[in-house]
Design an enzyme around this catalytic site. Sequence first.
Site, mmCIF file in Angstrom:
data_model
loop_
_atom_site.group_PDB
_atom_site.id
_atom_site.type_symbol
_atom_site.label_atom_id
_atom_site.label_comp_id
_atom_site.label_asym_id
_atom_site.label_seq_id
_atom_site.Cartn_x
_atom_site.Cartn_y
_atom_site.Cartn_z
ATOM 1 N N LYS A 60 -2.408 -2.107 -2.625
ATOM 2 C CA LYS A 60 -1.276 -1.655 -1.808
ATOM 3 C C LYS A 60 -0.485 -2.866 -1.328
ATOM 4 O O LYS A 60 -0.996 -3.995 -1.265
ATOM 5 C CB LYS A 60 -1.757 -0.807 -0.616
ATOM 6 C CG LYS A 60 -2.646 -1.531 0.404
ATOM 7 C CD LYS A 60 -1.887 -2.286 1.465
ATOM 8 C CE LYS A 60 -2.823 -3.082 2.371
ATOM 9 N NZ LYS A 60 -2.085 -4.064 3.218
ATOM 10 N N ASP A 74 -7.469 -0.060 6.946
ATOM 11 C CA ASP A 74 -6.666 0.299 5.767
ATOM 12 C C ASP A 74 -7.293 1.412 4.932
ATOM 13 O O ASP A 74 -6.623 1.998 4.071
ATOM 14 C CB ASP A 74 -6.471 -0.930 4.862
ATOM 15 C CG ASP A 74 -5.419 -1.894 5.386
ATOM 16 O OD1 ASP A 74 -4.721 -1.546 6.359
ATOM 17 O OD2 ASP A 74 -5.314 -3.005 4.834
#
Length: 311
Positions: free
Chosen positions: A13, A151
């Site tokens: 990401k 995350d």
Amino acid sequence: MNEQRLKIFAPAKINLHLEVLGKGSHGLHRLQSIMQSIDLGDELLVECSEIQSSGGSKSAGLPQIEFTCSDPELPTDENNLVVRAARAWLAASGKNWALRLHLDKRIPIAAGLGGGSSDAAALLLALQQLAGPSALPEDALRALAFELGSDVPFCLPGGTALVTGEGEDVRPCPSLPAYPLLLCMVHKKSSTAEAYAALDQERAGLRPLPFSLASLTSTLKADPQEFAELYVNDFLELQLAAHPDELPLLEAIQQSESFYANLSGSGPTYFALFTEEQSRDETLDLLEQKFRGVEFRKASLLPHGPQFLPV
């Protein structure tokens, strides 16, 4: 159960936007971030069987977890987030399973690309798939993901999302186009904890006024050429102050045909978004000639998180 095997893709990401708003109730930092999956990713092979005693009843010992990785730099014991995720899921579900896990590592380690978090999320989804009707409820799965790292909750669904709180509040956003992406990795491994500590010290208690959530989400509908005016990364200034030799790289990216360039996470990887692959590839050719010590990788934005692959 008979032995079962699954393979799952765990995408990296980037942070299109990252504001740090001080510490929250769990001791983690509160964020406002737009996180985005990309098509660079690891592959995790999961082999699972139920442990039985010689008499046919389940054994009372700890579930067995064997973890190997293609990258020898990555720890394969309890210091690895995949192993911790497996241990936590097995404890929460009560399963007495033997797991053999192998990670084909392609996301650079400690690069601000969320590789460890994505690997852990992929492992959780694989175990949920193997459990079938006895999988953990969705709210329990999300809570477990948050316990593993800030995350990890985003990495479960992936795609494009507005992430707030301490990482636990993930609000899916409409998918962006699959914009071509250029990653610029400067080979300086980053400690997320140290980066946040340095940011805290730099601010000495002062916090920015955050964007409103509605306005932040609405920026995704803006002309991509406006992204550079709309989005920030609170770590960028700190990264450049600590490593001023990286400024020419960032300036070269910003002066290219990229419509938006920034730092991902707390660094040290920079990224640049383009509207056309040809522009991205021409920029790559120029940068490779000028910045010999930097590793460049081509990628693109991805509208989803982990996906199962043929075994």
